[in-house]
Design a protein around this motif. Structure first.
Motif, PDB file in Angstrom:
ATOM      1  N   PRO A  82       6.857   4.355   5.882  1.00 18.23           N
ATOM      2  CA  PRO A  82       5.392   4.264   6.067  1.00 18.23           C
ATOM      3  C   PRO A  82       4.738   3.251   5.121  1.00 18.23           C
ATOM      4  CG  PRO A  82       6.075   6.555   6.093  1.00 18.23           C
ATOM      5  CD  PRO A  82       7.295   5.756   5.703  1.00 18.23           C
ATOM      6  N   ASP A  83       5.141   3.232   3.841  1.00 15.53           N
ATOM      7  CA  ASP A  83       4.572   2.241   2.913  1.00 15.53           C
ATOM      8  C   ASP A  83       4.905   0.824   3.375  1.00 15.53           C
ATOM      9  OD1 ASP A  83       3.842   4.466   1.479  1.00 15.53           O
ATOM     10  OD2 ASP A  83       4.881   3.910  -0.381  1.00 15.53           O
ATOM     11  N   SER A  84       6.145   0.614   3.825  1.00 11.05           N
ATOM     12  CA  SER A  84       6.570  -0.724   4.242  1.00 11.05           C
ATOM     13  C   SER A  84       5.785  -1.203   5.461  1.00 11.05           C
ATOM     14  CB  SER A  84       8.064  -0.722   4.578  1.00 11.05           C
ATOM     15  OG  SER A  84       8.819  -0.350   3.442  1.00 11.05           O
ATOM     16  N   VAL A 101       0.831  -1.203   0.000  1.00 14.62           N
ATOM     17  CA  VAL A 101       0.000   0.000   0.000  1.00 14.62           C
ATOM     18  C   VAL A 101       0.868   1.256   0.000  1.00 14.62           C
ATOM     19  CG1 VAL A 101      -2.027  -1.012   1.134  1.00 14.62           C
ATOM     20  CG2 VAL A 101      -0.198  -0.084   2.530  1.00 14.62           C
ATOM     21  N   ASP A 102       0.261   2.332  -0.544  1.00 20.78           N
ATOM     22  CA  ASP A 102       0.902   3.644  -0.517  1.00 20.78           C
ATOM     23  C   ASP A 102       0.381   4.369   0.708  1.00 20.78           C
ATOM     24  OD1 ASP A 102       1.921   6.177  -0.995  1.00 20.78           O
ATOM     25  OD2 ASP A 102       0.324   6.694  -2.415  1.00 20.78           O
ATOM     26  N   PHE A 103       1.170   4.412   1.767  1.00 23.09           N
ATOM     27  CA  PHE A 103       0.674   5.033   3.002  1.00 23.09           C
ATOM     28  C   PHE A 103       1.172   6.463   3.167  1.00 23.09           C
ATOM     29  CE2 PHE A 103      -0.161   5.493   7.584  1.00 23.09           C
ATOM     30  CZ  PHE A 103      -1.443   4.945   7.639  1.00 23.09           C
ATOM     31  N   ASP A 104       2.286   6.814   2.496  1.00 25.08           N
ATOM     32  CA  ASP A 104       2.766   8.199   2.640  1.00 25.08           C
ATOM     33  C   ASP A 104       2.141   9.131   1.614  1.00 25.08           C
ATOM     34  OD1 ASP A 104       4.138   7.629   0.301  1.00 25.08           O
ATOM     35  OD2 ASP A 104       6.107   7.496   1.267  1.00 25.08           O
ATOM     36  N   GLY A 105       1.297   8.567   0.736  1.00 26.10           N
ATOM     37  CA  GLY A 105       0.485   9.409  -0.135  1.00 26.10           C
ATOM     38  C   GLY A 105       1.199  10.025  -1.328  1.00 26.10           C
ATOM     39  N   ASP A 106       2.352   9.476  -1.730  1.00 24.17           N
ATOM     40  CA  ASP A 106       3.039  10.048  -2.894  1.00 24.17           C
ATOM     41  C   ASP A 106       2.619   9.369  -4.204  1.00 24.17           C
ATOM     42  OD1 ASP A 106       4.317   7.613  -2.819  1.00 24.17           O
ATOM     43  OD2 ASP A 106       6.354   8.428  -2.889  1.00 24.17           O
ATOM     44  N   GLY A 107       1.632   8.477  -4.089  1.00 27.90           N
ATOM     45  CA  GLY A 107       1.102   7.843  -5.296  1.00 27.90           C
ATOM     46  C   GLY A 107       1.843   6.583  -5.716  1.00 27.90           C
ATOM     47  N   ARG A 108       2.902   6.222  -4.981  1.00 29.77           N
ATOM     48  CA  ARG A 108       3.657   5.017  -5.332  1.00 29.77           C
ATOM     49  C   ARG A 108       3.710   4.077  -4.131  1.00 29.77           C
ATOM     50  NH1 ARG A 108       8.937   5.626  -6.445  1.00 29.77           N
ATOM     51  NH2 ARG A 108       9.011   7.351  -4.985  1.00 29.77           N
ATOM     52  N   ARG A 109       3.614   2.800  -4.401  1.00 24.75           N
ATOM     53  CA  ARG A 109       3.734   1.800  -3.323  1.00 24.75           C
ATOM     54  C   ARG A 109       5.200   1.412  -3.248  1.00 24.75           C
ATOM     55  NH1 ARG A 109      -0.474  -2.794  -4.554  1.00 24.75           N
ATOM     56  NH2 ARG A 109       0.287  -2.613  -6.689  1.00 24.75           N
ATOM     57  N   ASP A 110       5.915   2.103  -2.408  1.00 25.03           N
ATOM     58  CA  ASP A 110       7.374   1.941  -2.376  1.00 25.03           C
ATOM     59  C   ASP A 110       7.817   1.233  -1.098  1.00 25.03           C
ATOM     60  OD1 ASP A 110      10.091   2.094  -2.436  1.00 25.03           O
ATOM     61  OD2 ASP A 110      10.193   4.257  -2.812  1.00 25.03           O
ATOM     62  N   ILE A 111       7.889  -0.105  -1.183  1.00 30.81           N
ATOM     63  CA  ILE A 111       8.296  -0.901  -0.018  1.00 30.81           C
ATOM     64  C   ILE A 111       9.817  -1.000   0.103  1.00 30.81           C
ATOM     65  CG2 ILE A 111       6.163  -2.256   0.079  1.00 30.81           C
ATOM     66  CD1 ILE A 111       7.785  -4.550  -1.318  1.00 30.81           C
TER      67      ILE A 111
HETATM   68 CA    CA Z   1       4.276   5.845  -1.199  1.00 33.91          CA
END
Ligand code: CA
Length: 410
Positions: A226-228, A211-221
């Motif tokens: 925050p995304d991780s 999921v994209d939790f930091d809201g930058d539009g990318r799911r960056d694990i």
């Molecule tokens: Ca993100």
């Protein structure tokens, strides 16, 4: 003792001469490129990956001959049978106090640093901050950089890994991540087995749970904490985690309860365990919640620490299919809340081999006990079978193998 058993894990080692044989490798690299252009492209295309993304992402990608678990085509390999002579891995070694303590010390620092993010994640997914941080620490040492490029590792495993069949679905899924623009292929780091980023997801899991939790539009694990962390929480919630239960607790078990009452198939209401005299080791009241089953878990049998676990324990097991892994995460999450070490002692290593354990299992099978497969590992079915056999033969049930028991096998 060499026994033919189906489904053996073949340990593969390469003859040094063949591995260094450059014409051989050139030929296999050529076969790899041909496979990419045909079979791998067809699978990726069917999964919706464009030719442009496929070609630019795989341009210049060669096989990584240093990965574990490979089985290159045509190489004379030495297949060794299952390591029956290897020492049976007692849980005592898995729960290294030093490693647990290190993870707890660093984990508490991360809990503090990321407390606002973790509180927001807990509010959305119902998974406690300590559980998420325990998995993060165990999987990637809180986001340590990973050694391999996921595209190369997965392409290599799909072409010539021992488990290539499984990886053939992962390569299109990995390319899809690149196409979706979540991360540049060059920054897509993984373990040798293709487990990616801070939560260690394979690409197919990524598509389900990242999921994209930091809201930058990318799911960056890979780069976003925050995304991780939210991706770990999303996985657990989707796989059945329920906020109203913990994972379980260490308990003192009265002698009136036999070790054969353990395991996921013998859940009883918490109130029943409490009424039977089971008490938490920390002296707190037993968390009796109506209608919620608890399961007795004795990873080292009667002589080791005892636990009553909840269904959430079995959800933790979905992350990594091992009872000891689930206990590791549960226990570490308690340590992050300043709980102490295990109260019950783990037995010392017994020096038994996996062959010893299998011999005992095979004997129990001939007597009609279900050991869950004679694999040299001591799962809950084997523990219960040992206990039931001990009772039937007038011994005190321990539900764990030891030298005297192995010696009594005819
Ligand atoms: Ca993100």
């Amino acid at each position: 003792m060499r026994l033919a058993v189906a489904g053996l894990l073949a340990l593969v080692t390469f003859a040094t001469a063949a591995a260094a044989d450059t014409p051989y490798r050139q030929r296999v690299e050529g076969d790899f490129q041909a496979w990419l252009a045909t079979e791998a492209y067809a699978a990726a295309s069917a999964a919706g990956v464009s030719r442009r993304v496929f070609e630019t992402t795989l341009a210049g990608v060669t096989l990584d001959w240093d990965l574990s678990d490979l089985q290159p085509p045509g190489v004379e390999v030495e297949r060794r049978e299952f390591p029956w002579q290897a020492e049976f891995r007692n849980p005592a070694g898995y729960f290294s106090e030093k490693r647990l303590n290190d993870l707890a010390v660093h984990g508490r620092r991360h809990l503090k640093r990321w407390q606002d993010t973790l509180a927001a994640i807990e509010a959305r997914y119902g998974v406690p901050a300590e559980t998420i941080v325990a998995i993060w620490g165990r999987e990637s040492s809180f986001g340590m950089r990973l050694p391999e490029n996921a595209i190369r590792a997965i392409a290599t495993q799909a072409f010539m890994g021992r488990r290539s069949k499984m990886y053939r679905a992962e390569l299109p899924a990995a390319l899809k991540i690149v196409q979706d623009g979540d991360i540049a292929a060059s920054a897509m780091m993984s373990s040798w087995a293709g487990a990616m980023g801070q939560p260690q997801f394979l690409p197919t899991l990524y598509h389900h749970y990242a999921v994209d939790f930091d809201g930058d539009g990318r799911r960056d694990i890979w780069n976003s904490v925050p995304d991780s962390l939210a991706s770990i929480a999303n996985f657990l919630r989707s796989e059945g985690w329920r906020p109203e239960r913990g994972w379980g607790l260490e308990v003192r078990l009265p002698t009136t309860i036999a070790c054969t009452a353990a395991g996921p198939e013998q859940g009883r209401p918490m109130a029943d365990w409490a009424a039977a005299g089971v008490t938490p080791v920390d002296g707190s009241p037993f968390p009796v919640r109506p209608g919620r089953d608890g399961f007795l878990f004795l990873p080292a049998g009667r002589a080791g620490p005892a636990f009553i676990v909840t269904e959430n324990f079995y959800t933790l097991k979905r992350y990594n299919f091992s009872d000891n892994y689930a206990l590791y995460i549960g226990h570490l999450s308690d340590r992050l809340k300043n709980a102490g070490a295990f109260a019950g002692g783990w037995r010392a290593e017994t020096g038994l081999t996996r062959g010893d354990v299998r011999r005992l299992q095979e004997h129990l099978e001939t007597l009609g006990y279900d050991v869950g497969g004679a694999d040299g590992l001591v799962g809950f079915k084997t523990r219960i079978a040992i206990g039931a056999w001990q009772i039937a033969t007038g011994r005190a049930p321990t539900c764990f193998p030891d030298r005297a028991l192995i010696a009594s096998v005819p």
